[in-house]
Motif scaffolding. Structure first.
Motif, PDB file in Angstrom:
ATOM      1  N   THR A  64      33.111 -20.399  33.366  1.00 46.78           N
ATOM      2  CA  THR A  64      33.967 -19.199  33.215  1.00 46.78           C
ATOM      3  C   THR A  64      35.147 -19.281  34.184  1.00 46.78           C
ATOM      4  O   THR A  64      36.291 -19.030  33.809  1.00 46.78           O
ATOM      5  CB  THR A  64      33.149 -17.919  33.501  1.00 46.78           C
ATOM      6  N   LEU A  65      34.869 -19.653  35.424  1.00 45.34           N
ATOM      7  CA  LEU A  65      35.948 -19.772  36.417  1.00 45.34           C
ATOM      8  C   LEU A  65      36.946 -20.842  35.983  1.00 45.34           C
ATOM      9  O   LEU A  65      38.152 -20.657  36.069  1.00 45.34           O
ATOM     10  CB  LEU A  65      35.379 -20.116  37.804  1.00 45.34           C
ATOM     11  N   PHE A  66      36.407 -21.962  35.493  1.00 50.31           N
ATOM     12  CA  PHE A  66      37.285 -23.063  35.100  1.00 50.31           C
ATOM     13  C   PHE A  66      38.214 -22.651  33.959  1.00 50.31           C
ATOM     14  O   PHE A  66      39.357 -23.089  33.873  1.00 50.31           O
ATOM     15  CB  PHE A  66      36.471 -24.299  34.708  1.00 50.31           C
ATOM     16  N   ARG A  67      37.706 -21.788  33.078  1.00 53.20           N
ATOM     17  CA  ARG A  67      38.512 -21.357  31.920  1.00 53.20           C
ATOM     18  C   ARG A  67      39.402 -20.164  32.249  1.00 53.20           C
ATOM     19  O   ARG A  67      40.058 -19.606  31.373  1.00 53.20           O
ATOM     20  CB  ARG A  67      37.593 -21.015  30.750  1.00 53.20           C
ATOM     21  N   SER A  68      39.421 -19.740  33.506  1.00 52.27           N
ATOM     22  CA  SER A  68      40.184 -18.555  33.888  1.00 52.27           C
ATOM     23  C   SER A  68      41.573 -18.917  34.384  1.00 52.27           C
ATOM     24  O   SER A  68      41.806 -20.017  34.880  1.00 52.27           O
ATOM     25  CB  SER A  68      39.450 -17.784  34.992  1.00 52.27           C
ATOM     26  N   ARG A  69      42.460 -17.918  34.249  1.00 52.80           N
ATOM     27  CA  ARG A  69      43.837 -18.079  34.717  1.00 52.80           C
ATOM     28  C   ARG A  69      44.153 -16.924  35.665  1.00 52.80           C
ATOM     29  O   ARG A  69      43.956 -15.754  35.319  1.00 52.80           O
ATOM     30  CB  ARG A  69      44.776 -18.040  33.509  1.00 52.80           C
ATOM     31  N   VAL A  70      44.609 -17.264  36.846  1.00 48.36           N
ATOM     32  CA  VAL A  70      44.929 -16.265  37.869  1.00 48.36           C
ATOM     33  C   VAL A  70      46.353 -16.502  38.358  1.00 48.36           C
ATOM     34  O   VAL A  70      46.725 -17.646  38.644  1.00 48.36           O
ATOM     35  CB  VAL A  70      43.934 -16.344  39.059  1.00 48.36           C
ATOM     36  N   THR A  71      47.132 -15.441  38.422  1.00 47.94           N
ATOM     37  CA  THR A  71      48.504 -15.558  38.938  1.00 47.94           C
ATOM     38  C   THR A  71      48.570 -14.974  40.339  1.00 47.94           C
ATOM     39  O   THR A  71      48.113 -13.849  40.582  1.00 47.94           O
ATOM     40  CB  THR A  71      49.502 -14.836  38.008  1.00 47.94           C
ATOM     41  N   VAL A  72      49.116 -15.753  41.250  1.00 44.23           N
ATOM     42  CA  VAL A  72      49.260 -15.330  42.646  1.00 44.23           C
ATOM     43  C   VAL A  72      50.751 -15.115  42.908  1.00 44.23           C
ATOM     44  O   VAL A  72      51.544 -16.050  42.793  1.00 44.23           O
ATOM     45  CB  VAL A  72      48.682 -16.398  43.602  1.00 44.23           C
ATOM     46  N   ILE A  73      51.115 -13.876  43.230  1.00 45.24           N
ATOM     47  CA  ILE A  73      52.518 -13.559  43.481  1.00 45.24           C
ATOM     48  C   ILE A  73      52.754 -13.564  44.990  1.00 45.24           C
ATOM     49  O   ILE A  73      52.236 -12.713  45.712  1.00 45.24           O
ATOM     50  CB  ILE A  73      52.917 -12.188  42.882  1.00 45.24           C
ATOM     51  N   GLY A  74      53.507 -14.542  45.451  1.00 41.01           N
ATOM     52  CA  GLY A  74      53.723 -14.730  46.883  1.00 41.01           C
ATOM     53  C   GLY A  74      52.867 -15.888  47.376  1.00 41.01           C
ATOM     54  O   GLY A  74      51.646 -15.885  47.194  1.00 41.01           O
ATOM     55  N   CYS A  75      53.502 -16.908  47.950  1.00 48.47           N
ATOM     56  CA  CYS A  75      52.765 -18.093  48.441  1.00 48.47           C
ATOM     57  C   CYS A  75      52.958 -18.255  49.939  1.00 48.47           C
ATOM     58  O   CYS A  75      53.085 -19.367  50.448  1.00 48.47           O
ATOM     59  CB  CYS A  75      53.237 -19.347  47.717  1.00 48.47           C
ATOM     60  N   GLY A  76      52.991 -17.129  50.657  1.00 48.05           N
ATOM     61  CA  GLY A  76      53.180 -17.168  52.102  1.00 48.05           C
ATOM     62  C   GLY A  76      51.849 -17.091  52.822  1.00 48.05           C
ATOM     63  O   GLY A  76      50.951 -17.894  52.581  1.00 48.05           O
ATOM     64  N   GLY A  77      51.726 -16.096  53.730  1.00 45.68           N
ATOM     65  CA  GLY A  77      50.519 -15.948  54.544  1.00 45.68           C
ATOM     66  C   GLY A  77      49.278 -15.737  53.701  1.00 45.68           C
ATOM     67  O   GLY A  77      48.305 -16.482  53.806  1.00 45.68           O
ATOM     68  N   LEU A  78      49.290 -14.711  52.857  1.00 43.53           N
ATOM     69  CA  LEU A  78      48.124 -14.415  52.016  1.00 43.53           C
ATOM     70  C   LEU A  78      47.993 -15.431  50.890  1.00 43.53           C
ATOM     71  O   LEU A  78      46.919 -15.975  50.643  1.00 43.53           O
ATOM     72  CB  LEU A  78      48.253 -13.003  51.415  1.00 43.53           C
ATOM     73  N   GLY A  79      49.097 -15.674  50.184  1.00 45.70           N
ATOM     74  CA  GLY A  79      49.064 -16.506  48.980  1.00 45.70           C
ATOM     75  C   GLY A  79      48.569 -17.925  49.229  1.00 45.70           C
ATOM     76  O   GLY A  79      47.827 -18.481  48.419  1.00 45.70           O
ATOM     77  N   GLY A  80      48.969 -18.512  50.363  1.00 44.98           N
ATOM     78  CA  GLY A  80      48.546 -19.873  50.667  1.00 44.98           C
ATOM     79  C   GLY A  80      47.028 -19.977  50.729  1.00 44.98           C
ATOM     80  O   GLY A  80      46.425 -20.890  50.157  1.00 44.98           O
TER      81      GLY A  80
END
Lengths: 272, 75
Positions: A64-80
């Protein structure tokens, strides 16, 4: 040549397939590492990299995790940190959105900021990092400012969106767009020793309540900045929420916010 | 006289306190309490009375617990 499933079956160790076999299968059957991963998981087996997950996350859940798509907005402190943890968890498709490049003042806390990545686009560095950790994971780097205009394109097909932004106005825009597109949003924000985490489902207005009185685009972090450990702590809580949403397990931080004080080591839960 | 328990969170504790009991001769609004504590309006993101999110215009009652949280927006 034997079929792919027979090939995998013949090389099973316990219930696991080693990375070496996964690579060999990809080259022999002319498939991507990701396609082989899906084949392994669909057969009820586990790529060996996930062996320490398996009493916490079953093989079916790993699929299920492998078939999932997650969008992360911001690749700084939290996003990294969020991207790192999602990739190690085995979430198959990640979208990393950030228009910015790494600067010297990011080095104190941003996982992806290193001497060699200064001046480079955060989203591109994220893609390289994730490829070096888990080649089964597809990361789409987006070097754009999140806006209403590109929001639908960036978030389409995502099961969860993670708010790792650093301006309140854009967080509220993201919250509103996630509501319209009916996508759950996991919010995290940090300031010095302090942080907050909340999960907002469509129809809820947690972020609207959190920032109702805010007229400025930044909170107290404009004064206090952020040390190394606060983003890591908050990002980990956010990732746990994402994992539970994707798997439909546990209790989520819905209609409440977890308020962290790492100086006093207190966590307060506020009902919203 | 009426008593209000004031709890401050995160950065608002700097040079102030974590929890304190305050006495008032007349029922104050939350804004009045914040002003007395030298908390600028923009540093008060959330105000809760007895665990419920309320407007900062709300008038406090004897025995209320007021919790004040600053805005946190960094990433």
């Amino acid at each position: 040549m034997v079929s792919l499933s027979e090939f995998l079956l013949s090389r099973l160790e316990g219930e696991m397939i080693s990375w070496q076999v996964q690579q060999e299968a990809a080259s022999r059957y002319k498939q991507t590492i990701g396609q082989i991963e899906e084949e392994i998981l669909s057969a009820g087996f586990l790529p060996a990299r996930y062996q320490r997950n398996r009493k916490t996350i079953s093989a079916a859940e790993q699929l299920t995790l492998f078939r999932s798509r997650v969008t992360v907005i911001g690749c700084g402190g939290l996003g990294g940190y969020v991207l790192e943890e999602l990739a190690r968890l085995g979430v198959g498709q990640l979208v990393a959105v950030d228009h910015d490049v790494f600067e010297e003042h990011n080095l104190n806390r941003q996982l992806l900021a290193t001497m060699s990545t200064l001046g480079r686009f955060k989203a591109e560095v994220a893609a390289e990092r994730i490829a070096s950790i888990n080649p089964s994971v597809e990361l789409v780097p987006i070097k754009e400012v999140f806006s209403r205009e590109n929001s639908e394109r960036l978030l389409a097909g995502s099961q969860v969106v993670v708010d790792c932004l650093d301006t309140i106005g854009t967080r509220l825009l993201l919250s509103s767009v996630c509501g319209e597109l009916a996508i759950p949003l996991v919010h995290g924000a940090i300031c010095g020793w302090f942080g907050q985490v909340a999960t907002q489902f469509p129809g809820e207005d947690t972020l609207g309540k959190l920032y109702l009185r805010c007229t400025e685009d930044r909170g107290m972090e404009k004064i206090y900045g952020n040390p190394s450990f606060t983003p890591a702590a908050v990002a980990s809580l956010q990732t746990a929420e994402v994992c539970k949403i994707l798997l439909g397990r546990g209790s989520l931080l819905r209609k409440r916010v977890l308020y962290l004080n790492l100086l006093a080591m207190e966590m307060d839960e506020l009902q919203l | 006289m009426m008593k209000v328990t004031v709890k401050l969170f995160a950065t608002l504790r700097h040079n102030r306190f974590k929890v304190a009991e305050h006495e008032y001769s007349a029922a104050p609004t939350i804004l009045a309490v914040a002003e007395e504590l030298g908390i600028p309006r923009e540093e008060m993101a959330l105000a809760m009375v007895n665990g419920v999110l309320v407007s900062v215009e709300q008038v406090l009652q004897n025995g209320d617990t007021l919790s004040i949280f600053p805005p946190i927006g960094g990433g």
